[in-house]
Write a protein that holds these residues in place. Structure first.
Motif, PDB file in Angstrom:
ATOM      1  N   LYS A 109     -38.591  -2.374  24.052  1.00 31.55           N
ATOM      2  CA  LYS A 109     -37.646  -1.730  23.136  1.00 31.55           C
ATOM      3  C   LYS A 109     -36.186  -1.951  23.531  1.00 31.55           C
ATOM      4  O   LYS A 109     -35.289  -1.740  22.717  1.00 31.55           O
ATOM      5  CB  LYS A 109     -37.863  -0.203  23.142  1.00 31.55           C
ATOM      6  CG  LYS A 109     -39.031   0.289  22.343  1.00 31.55           C
ATOM      7  CD  LYS A 109     -39.081   1.820  22.351  1.00 31.55           C
ATOM      8  CE  LYS A 109     -37.851   2.487  21.786  1.00 31.55           C
ATOM      9  NZ  LYS A 109     -37.900   2.911  20.397  1.00 31.55           N
ATOM     10  N   ARG A 132     -34.913   0.035  25.797  1.00 36.07           N
ATOM     11  CA  ARG A 132     -34.552   1.467  25.784  1.00 36.07           C
ATOM     12  C   ARG A 132     -33.890   1.874  27.092  1.00 36.07           C
ATOM     13  O   ARG A 132     -34.363   1.493  28.166  1.00 36.07           O
ATOM     14  CB  ARG A 132     -35.825   2.283  25.575  1.00 36.07           C
ATOM     15  CG  ARG A 132     -35.638   3.808  25.484  1.00 36.07           C
ATOM     16  CD  ARG A 132     -36.978   4.440  25.191  1.00 36.07           C
ATOM     17  NE  ARG A 132     -37.023   5.868  25.160  1.00 36.07           N
ATOM     18  CZ  ARG A 132     -37.132   6.599  24.047  1.00 36.07           C
ATOM     19  NH1 ARG A 132     -37.134   6.006  22.877  1.00 36.07           N
ATOM     20  NH2 ARG A 132     -37.253   7.904  24.105  1.00 36.07           N
ATOM     21  N   SER A 137     -40.834   5.702  19.296  1.00 33.02           N
ATOM     22  CA  SER A 137     -40.915   4.959  18.042  1.00 33.02           C
ATOM     23  C   SER A 137     -40.891   3.456  18.352  1.00 33.02           C
ATOM     24  O   SER A 137     -40.197   3.020  19.265  1.00 33.02           O
ATOM     25  CB  SER A 137     -39.762   5.352  17.135  1.00 33.02           C
ATOM     26  OG  SER A 137     -38.530   5.293  17.839  1.00 33.02           O
ATOM     27  N   ASN A 157     -39.583   0.686  17.476  1.00 30.29           N
ATOM     28  CA  ASN A 157     -38.476  -0.156  17.015  1.00 30.29           C
ATOM     29  C   ASN A 157     -37.699  -0.640  18.233  1.00 30.29           C
ATOM     30  O   ASN A 157     -37.824  -0.064  19.312  1.00 30.29           O
ATOM     31  CB  ASN A 157     -37.541   0.677  16.130  1.00 30.29           C
ATOM     32  CG  ASN A 157     -37.177   1.999  16.798  1.00 30.29           C
ATOM     33  OD1 ASN A 157     -37.991   2.911  16.837  1.00 30.29           O
ATOM     34  ND2 ASN A 157     -35.980   2.065  17.356  1.00 30.29           N
ATOM     35  N   SER A 193     -36.446   3.652  12.852  1.00 27.18           N
ATOM     36  CA  SER A 193     -37.850   3.709  13.276  1.00 27.18           C
ATOM     37  C   SER A 193     -38.737   3.020  12.238  1.00 27.18           C
ATOM     38  O   SER A 193     -38.422   2.997  11.060  1.00 27.18           O
ATOM     39  CB  SER A 193     -38.292   5.161  13.425  1.00 27.18           C
ATOM     40  OG  SER A 193     -37.557   5.776  14.448  1.00 27.18           O
ATOM     41  N   GLU A 213     -39.236  11.219  12.285  1.00 28.93           N
ATOM     42  CA  GLU A 213     -39.963  11.562  13.498  1.00 28.93           C
ATOM     43  C   GLU A 213     -40.278  13.050  13.570  1.00 28.93           C
ATOM     44  O   GLU A 213     -39.745  13.856  12.811  1.00 28.93           O
ATOM     45  CB  GLU A 213     -39.146  11.157  14.737  1.00 28.93           C
ATOM     46  CG  GLU A 213     -38.843   9.680  14.845  1.00 28.93           C
ATOM     47  CD  GLU A 213     -37.617   9.275  14.057  1.00 28.93           C
ATOM     48  OE1 GLU A 213     -37.168  10.034  13.179  1.00 28.93           O
ATOM     49  OE2 GLU A 213     -37.102   8.175  14.317  1.00 28.93           O
ATOM     50  N   HIS A 237     -28.191   5.564  16.530  1.00 24.38           N
ATOM     51  CA  HIS A 237     -29.556   5.265  16.141  1.00 24.38           C
ATOM     52  C   HIS A 237     -29.603   4.830  14.687  1.00 24.38           C
ATOM     53  O   HIS A 237     -28.712   5.168  13.933  1.00 24.38           O
ATOM     54  CB  HIS A 237     -30.377   6.552  16.187  1.00 24.38           C
ATOM     55  CG  HIS A 237     -31.218   6.674  17.390  1.00 24.38           C
ATOM     56  ND1 HIS A 237     -31.067   7.681  18.289  1.00 24.38           N
ATOM     57  CD2 HIS A 237     -32.247   5.930  17.837  1.00 24.38           C
ATOM     58  CE1 HIS A 237     -31.958   7.562  19.242  1.00 24.38           C
ATOM     59  NE2 HIS A 237     -32.688   6.506  18.991  1.00 24.38           N
TER      60      HIS A 237
HETATM   61 MG    MG Z   1     -36.926   6.635  18.454  1.00 20.84          MG
END
Ligand code: MG
Ligand code: TXA
Length: 347
Positions: free
Chosen positions: A61, A63, A149, A151, A157, A186, A239
């Protein structure tokens, strides 16, 4: 990496023995990461007890490592393995909303889950998804599954398997395609470690619904005050942003149409995000209805798909209508504000 696609009909019987589900479960047991459908959005699942699997989630991701993951379970008994304490208020919420789009924050039992899954916090976020394919996969692999999620970090997402592939094809072991998700935004994240539960992220279960079960519920200050530090680390990040700048427009349809025309005169391709009721009203390069204003749950279901479509059609700027912040509208406006980076034009 060759990303497998397992197509599963969520309505067939005996999903736990479905060969596609069993195959995907084996990948999870081998600490590979697999995208799975839930009732909210697609998740990117990995064994929550394995540092190796969790590292693969963050890497795929892109992330940030300080943003903890939600742990997904299929049976409530799994909680005792990694949760230190289940307060009465949490029990009542689980009775009312699990399986379903509610994530509960508990005090964590140390030494069971991967430390990276919880970003080193003393608490852990848990939910039981209300999707037959997700539940079958969780039961078959028998593991707590960490799943953000599915993505790329920062993108909207995914509500369809195709969205997952657009972002993560070649970066993950596989995706279980169970069709489009239902809720579309979400889960609600609620912190139950405090005497009065606190909503850290609005989502599929509304404040009104929570209050009907446990009485008073607070909202994290960061949701209404931009200067406050959010208690859910993920809420501080930008986001859901489409590639083109998105502006929320507070005013009449005539005012929004006027903004469109001004930008078109500058030679720009303009997108409008609206609803079925108002769709015919606008003249722009791309007019998308994300759902019906008269049924906000349809707006939630269609929102992220629309945000992704604006990217495909390469618009230069997007103007969006606004929605009432009640019920699931609270989650819709929260995501829209993030997608817009809070850019708002008032008439
Ligand atoms: Mg997320
Ligand atoms: O509907 C959903 O919740 C989806 C599906 C796949 O289940 N998952 C999801 O995960 O949205 P993710 O990672 O995109 O968002 C998780 C949010 C983040 O804002 C994160 O910071 C917060 O939950 N979170 C996780 N653990 C937390 C904790 N211990 N304390 C506070 N916030 C936490």
């Amino acid at each position: 990496m060759n990303t497998r696609i397992w197509i599963v009909d969520k309505y067939v019987d005996n999903l736990e023995n479905n060969p596609q589900v069993v195959d995907a479960a084996q990948f999870l047991q081998n600490n590979e990461v697999v995208a799975l459908p839930t009732e909210t959005v697609y998740g990117l699942g990995g064994n929550a007890e394995s540092d190796e699997a969790v590292a693969k989630i963050y890497a795929a991701k892109g992330r940030p490592g300080d943003n903890p993951l939600i742990i997904h379970i299929a049976e409530r008994e799994q909680l005792t393995r990694f949760v230190a304490e289940v307060p009465e208020r949490a029990k009542r919420l689980m009775d009312a909303f699990w399986p379903g789009p509610l994530t509960i924050i508990f005090k964590k039992k140390e030494g069971v889950l991967s430390e990276t899954a919880t970003a080193g916090l003393e608490t852990v976020a848990v939910r039981m998804p209300d999707h037959p394919v997700a539940l079958a996969l969780l039961k078959t692999c028998g593991l707590p599954i960490a799943a953000p999620s599915a993505n790329s970090s920062g993108k909207p997402s995914p509500t369809k398997a195709d969205h997952v592939l657009d972002d993560l094809n070649g970066k993950i072991a596989g995706v279980l395609d169970g069709g489009p998700t239902g809720v579309g935004v979400e889960s609600t994240v609620v912190d139950c470690t405090e005497a009065v539960p606190v909503i850290l992220r609005p989502g599929g279960v509304t404040k009104e619904q929570l209050e009907a079960i446990v009485g008073e519920v607070h909202i994290d200050a960061a949701l209404t005050n931009e200067a406050a530090r959010p208690k859910a680390p993920g809420m501080k990040y930008k986001h859901y942003a489409p590639n083109a700048p998105l502006y929320m427009v507070s005013g009449t349809k005539e005012f929004l149409q006027h903004l469109v025309e001004k930008k078109q005169q500058e030679g720009l391709r303009v997108g409008v995000l609206t609803t079925v009721e108002n769709m015919e009203w606008y003249q722009a390069d791309l007019v998308l209805a994300c759902g019906k204003r008269s049924a906000l749950e349809t707006v939630a279901a269609g929102l992220y798909d629309c945000l992704r479509k604006f990217n495909q059609e390469n618009v230069d700027v997007i103007f969006s209508e606004m929605f009432p912040s009640t019920g699931v509208g609270h989650a819709i406006m929260n995501r829209l504000q993030k997608a817009a980076g809070n850019k708002l034009i008032r008439e």
